[in-house]
Design an enzyme around this catalytic site. Structure first.
Site, PDB file in Angstrom:
ATOM      1  N   LYS A  58     -11.938 -12.113   0.219  1.00 39.28           N
ATOM      2  CA  LYS A  58     -12.314 -11.978  -0.999  1.00 39.28           C
ATOM      3  C   LYS A  58     -10.979 -11.375  -1.906  1.00 39.28           C
ATOM      4  CE  LYS A  58     -13.911  -8.644  -3.165  1.00 39.28           C
ATOM      5  NZ  LYS A  58     -13.199  -8.781  -4.666  1.00 39.28           N
ATOM      6  N   GLU A 108      -0.982   8.235  -9.201  1.00 39.00           N
ATOM      7  CA  GLU A 108      -0.126   7.046  -8.937  1.00 39.00           C
ATOM      8  C   GLU A 108      -0.543   6.274 -10.250  1.00 39.00           C
ATOM      9  OE1 GLU A 108      -2.357   3.838  -6.607  1.00 39.00           O
ATOM     10  OE2 GLU A 108      -0.364   3.364  -5.945  1.00 39.00           O
ATOM     11  N   GLU A 130      -5.174   0.105   3.613  1.00 38.87           N
ATOM     12  CA  GLU A 130      -3.791   0.038   3.131  1.00 38.87           C
ATOM     13  C   GLU A 130      -4.163   0.480   1.427  1.00 38.87           C
ATOM     14  OE1 GLU A 130      -1.054  -0.004   4.526  1.00 38.87           O
ATOM     15  OE2 GLU A 130      -1.431  -1.006   6.219  1.00 38.87           O
ATOM     16  N   ALA A 155      -9.571   5.376  -4.020  1.00 39.68           N
ATOM     17  CA  ALA A 155     -10.788   5.558  -4.167  1.00 39.68           C
ATOM     18  C   ALA A 155     -11.787   4.420  -3.628  1.00 39.68           C
ATOM     19  CB  ALA A 155     -11.213   5.436  -5.759  1.00 39.68           C
ATOM     20  N   THR A 156     -11.338   3.055  -3.975  1.00 41.05           N
ATOM     21  CA  THR A 156     -11.962   2.101  -3.194  1.00 41.05           C
ATOM     22  C   THR A 156     -12.318   2.070  -1.769  1.00 41.05           C
ATOM     23  OG1 THR A 156     -11.607   0.569  -5.139  1.00 41.05           O
ATOM     24  CG2 THR A 156     -12.912  -0.434  -3.409  1.00 41.05           C
ATOM     25  N   GLY A 157     -11.067   2.504  -1.115  1.00 36.67           N
ATOM     26  CA  GLY A 157     -10.813   2.590   0.210  1.00 36.67           C
ATOM     27  C   GLY A 157     -11.593   3.475   0.815  1.00 36.67           C
ATOM     28  N   CYS A 187       2.496  -0.723  -4.255  1.00 36.87           N
ATOM     29  CA  CYS A 187       1.993   0.412  -3.727  1.00 36.87           C
ATOM     30  C   CYS A 187       3.115   1.222  -3.306  1.00 36.87           C
ATOM     31  CB  CYS A 187       1.164   0.038  -2.385  1.00 36.87           C
ATOM     32  SG  CYS A 187       2.000  -1.069  -1.298  1.00 36.87           S
ATOM     33  N   GLY A 190      -5.930  -2.022  -1.167  1.00 36.41           N
ATOM     34  CA  GLY A 190      -6.606  -1.497  -2.539  1.00 36.41           C
ATOM     35  C   GLY A 190      -6.279   0.167  -2.836  1.00 36.41           C
TER      36      GLY A 190
HETATM   37  P1  NAD Z   1      -8.954  -1.791  -6.048  1.00 34.10           P
HETATM   38  O1  NAD Z   1      -9.174  -0.761  -4.860  1.00 34.10           O
HETATM   39  O2  NAD Z   1      -9.680  -1.709  -7.575  1.00 34.10           O
HETATM   40  O3  NAD Z   1      -9.600  -3.315  -5.592  1.00 34.10           O
HETATM   41  C1  NAD Z   1      -9.114  -3.855  -4.480  1.00 34.10           C
HETATM   42  C2  NAD Z   1     -10.106  -4.771  -3.905  1.00 34.10           C
HETATM   43  O4  NAD Z   1     -11.413  -4.113  -3.581  1.00 34.10           O
HETATM   44  C3  NAD Z   1     -10.423  -6.020  -4.904  1.00 34.10           C
HETATM   45  O5  NAD Z   1     -10.597  -7.175  -4.232  1.00 34.10           O
HETATM   46  C4  NAD Z   1     -11.782  -5.533  -5.499  1.00 34.10           C
HETATM   47  O6  NAD Z   1     -12.731  -6.478  -5.888  1.00 34.10           O
HETATM   48  C5  NAD Z   1     -12.494  -4.677  -4.220  1.00 34.10           C
HETATM   49  N1  NAD Z   1     -13.566  -3.855  -4.423  1.00 34.10           N
HETATM   50  C6  NAD Z   1     -13.985  -3.285  -5.500  1.00 34.10           C
HETATM   51  N2  NAD Z   1     -14.861  -2.384  -4.940  1.00 34.10           N
HETATM   52  C7  NAD Z   1     -15.354  -2.428  -3.923  1.00 34.10           C
HETATM   53  C8  NAD Z   1     -16.214  -2.036  -2.954  1.00 34.10           C
HETATM   54  N3  NAD Z   1     -17.030  -1.068  -3.378  1.00 34.10           N
HETATM   55  N4  NAD Z   1     -16.348  -2.392  -1.484  1.00 34.10           N
HETATM   56  C9  NAD Z   1     -15.350  -3.349  -1.185  1.00 34.10           C
HETATM   57  N5  NAD Z   1     -14.255  -4.047  -2.102  1.00 34.10           N
HETATM   58  C10 NAD Z   1     -14.194  -3.410  -3.325  1.00 34.10           C
HETATM   59  O7  NAD Z   1      -7.402  -1.884  -6.144  1.00 34.10           O
HETATM   60  P2  NAD Z   1      -6.746  -2.685  -7.230  1.00 34.10           P
HETATM   61  O8  NAD Z   1      -6.581  -1.953  -8.477  1.00 34.10           O
HETATM   62  O9  NAD Z   1      -6.794  -4.081  -6.938  1.00 34.10           O
HETATM   63  O10 NAD Z   1      -5.136  -2.563  -6.438  1.00 34.10           O
HETATM   64  C11 NAD Z   1      -4.180  -1.383  -6.640  1.00 34.10           C
HETATM   65  C12 NAD Z   1      -4.286  -0.464  -5.751  1.00 34.10           C
HETATM   66  O11 NAD Z   1      -3.988  -1.323  -4.571  1.00 34.10           O
HETATM   67  C13 NAD Z   1      -3.185   0.555  -6.037  1.00 34.10           C
HETATM   68  O12 NAD Z   1      -3.856   1.963  -5.329  1.00 34.10           O
HETATM   69  C14 NAD Z   1      -2.170   0.171  -4.741  1.00 34.10           C
HETATM   70  O13 NAD Z   1      -1.469   1.150  -4.510  1.00 34.10           O
HETATM   71  C15 NAD Z   1      -2.903  -0.239  -3.570  1.00 34.10           C
HETATM   72  N6  NAD Z   1      -2.206  -1.166  -2.773  1.00 34.10           N
HETATM   73  C16 NAD Z   1      -2.120  -0.633  -1.553  1.00 34.10           C
HETATM   74  C17 NAD Z   1      -0.916  -1.353  -0.719  1.00 34.10           C
HETATM   75  C18 NAD Z   1      -0.618  -0.806   0.723  1.00 34.10           C
HETATM   76  O14 NAD Z   1      -0.175  -1.558   1.563  1.00 34.10           O
HETATM   77  N7  NAD Z   1      -1.138   0.292   0.922  1.00 34.10           N
HETATM   78  C19 NAD Z   1      -0.716  -2.439  -1.252  1.00 34.10           C
HETATM   79  C20 NAD Z   1      -0.834  -3.133  -2.327  1.00 34.10           C
HETATM   80  C21 NAD Z   1      -1.864  -2.371  -3.347  1.00 34.10           C
END
Ligand code: NAD
Length: 468
Positions: free
Chosen positions: A167, A370, A240, A221-223, A274, A218
């Protein structure tokens, strides 16, 4: 060009649509089909059906498929890179680099193996660890590196015999859907399925009883929501998550080179990495000079549509991020001194002028949170112990950098930073053979390397003794 989801080996459309916006123009780039709960169920069911046969294949057979995927992406690399720039915003050269990286990840994992490991063998007894696949993996990706971050999950998951439901983020689904066409040509039906949502279907995957593991990249917060949802059936998770990486410049580095490294590390992909440098700590003795040089670099940077030649910094990826960054800029203006940028560009699209903020305190939002954009706060320090404590004073612990001529001293300082990866005199030296994982609230488990491969397997200990 029309886009379709990949479900059970078929490219499918629906009557629900999602508008994908080109962040460099603010205009609609494409409409793509979007799933509903019933389609997610079909995708999970298809992956479950495909699993027994796929998991029984040998490593060599599955590895050959990874190589085929890599070859087909390579054949269409230009198409992938252009589409990536159009949907994500990054300069074309950086998009091409991301696609090359994705190919490299597929080929690197294709070489890896997890043979049974004999832990003990003495006389008539032995203990052997076998590793088998988990089942159906949900791979959920963000919008900053949609292709590369998908491959970091898909390559090890497929190689070890798992099947997938993928997804992508709603604002960057197109390159993932294009990859679906490649999968449809190479893989048996159901081994990879791709669903697009408008941010509302992730929860179905993370709580689904037929999903064995969630591989998520992601925000933190979502993690946390992913981890909570996965708890019900004790799913495996790799998370991640976000970062707020500090860079420490030591006093033996020359000003121009320090500023250049800080600027590049903070501004690549418009700061939406990230592991971007998100806070820079500079000795007081060098502070004015480094700030001045950073401001010069920011004012000289070419900010434009990533499709244009010579562009260094493209737009930020989406409207929500654009609004968030303007909020950060207002706060930074109030709590620090902006010496370059500080505003959105007066043109269509989501452009933020590269921004340098000085004289800002450790508890300002731009330092503590961040920001994920082309904004760099620069802070002064006088004492090494003090600056290490300030860098470590964060809920995040993804990565960090130390810049210094005396390598032993720089390495010693690096080893005291509480993060998953600390680079010394380099940045972003990520490689598919080196494990990558976040400390503290930056993640759980890890990706890449043999450790990353093991994350997609269940270890089984066979502990046997002869009856004689
Ligand atoms: P996000 O958490 O908003 O979304 C990430 C994914 O999760 C999207 O596909 C989204 O549709 C999905 N999602 C949303 N709600 C969900 C739920 N309740 N359950 C499951 N999935 C859900 O993140 P973003 O804004 O797309 O990405 C930016 C963030 O990602 C930044 O915080 C960045 O630091 C982080 N990031 C981390 C790494 C790493 O390797 N640690 C790499 C790249 C980005």
């Amino acid at each position: 060009m029309s886009y379709q989801m990949l479900i059970d080996g078929n490219m499918v459309s629906t009557e629900f649509w999602l508008d994908v916006v080109n962040p460099a123009t603010g205009e609609i780039l494409a409409r793509c089909p979007r799933a509903d709960a019933a389609i997610v169920e079909q995708a999970v069911a298809a992956a479950s059906r495909a699993y027994p046969e796929w998991s029984r294949r040998s490593y060599d057979e599955r590895s050959a498929k990874l190589r085929q995927l890599a070859d087909l992406i390579e054949e269409r690399a230009d198409q992938f890179a252009r589409l990536l720039t159009e949907e994500q915003g990054k300069p074309l050269e950086q998009a091409a680099f991301e696609i090359a990286g994705a190919i490299y990840v597929l080929r690197t994992f294709a070489e890896m193996r997890l043979p049974p490991e004999t832990l003990r063998a003495d006389g008539n007894s032995q203990v052997v660890e076998y590793r088998g696949p988990l089942g159906v993996v949900a791979a959920i990706t963000p919008w900053n590196f949609p292709v590369l971050l998908l491959m970091n999950k898909l390559a090890p998951a497929l190689l070890t015999g798992n099947t997938l439901v993928v997804k992508p983020a709603p604002t960057t689904p197109l390159t993932t859907l294009l990859f679906g066409e490649v999968c449809a040509d190479v893989l048996p039906a159901g081994v990879v399925n791709i669903v697009v949502d408008a941010n509302e279907l992730g929860g179905i995957l993370t709580s689904h009883p037929s999903i064995a593991k969630v591989a998520f990249t992601g925000s933190t917060a979502t993690g946390k929501k992913v981890m909570a949802a996965a708890a019900e059936s004790v799913k495996r998770v790799t998370l991640e998550l976000g970062g707020n990486d500090g860079a420490i410049v030591l006093d033996d580095v020359d000003t121009a080179s320090a500023a250049k490294h800080l600027f590049d590390g903070a501004m690549l992909n418009a700061g939406q990495i990230c592991v971007a440098i998100k806070r820079a700590y500079v000795p007081s003795s060098m502070y004015d000079a480094v700030c001045e040089e950073l401001a010069r670099l920011a004012n000289a940077a070419v900010v434009d549509n990533g499709m244009h030649q010579g562009v260094q910094i493209g737009p930020v990826q989406n409207a929500a991020q654009f609004a968030k960054l303007k909020d950060f800029l207002a706060d930074a203006a109030e709590h620090g001194t902006i010496i370059a940028g500080g505003h959105a560009l007066d043109r269509p699209g989501y452009f933020i002028a590269p921004t340098i903020v000085r004289d800002v305190s450790d508890d300002a939002r731009i330092v503590r949170e961040e920001q994920f954009g082309p904004i760099l706060p620069v802070l002064a320090y006088d004492d090494i112990d003090e600056v290490i404590a300030r860098v470590n004073d964060s809920d995040y612990g993804l990565a960090g950098t130390v810049w210094g001529k005396d390598l032993d001293r720089a390495n010693a300082i690096a080893s005291r930073i509480e993060a998953g990866t600390i680079w010394v005199n380099q940045h972003l030296a990520i490689d598919a053979t080196i494990p990558f994982r976040g400390a503290k609230q930056s993640g759980l488990g890890g990706e890449l390397g043999i450790e990353g491969l093991k994350e997609y397997t269940q270890a089984r200990i066979v502990n046997s003794v002869s009856l004689d």
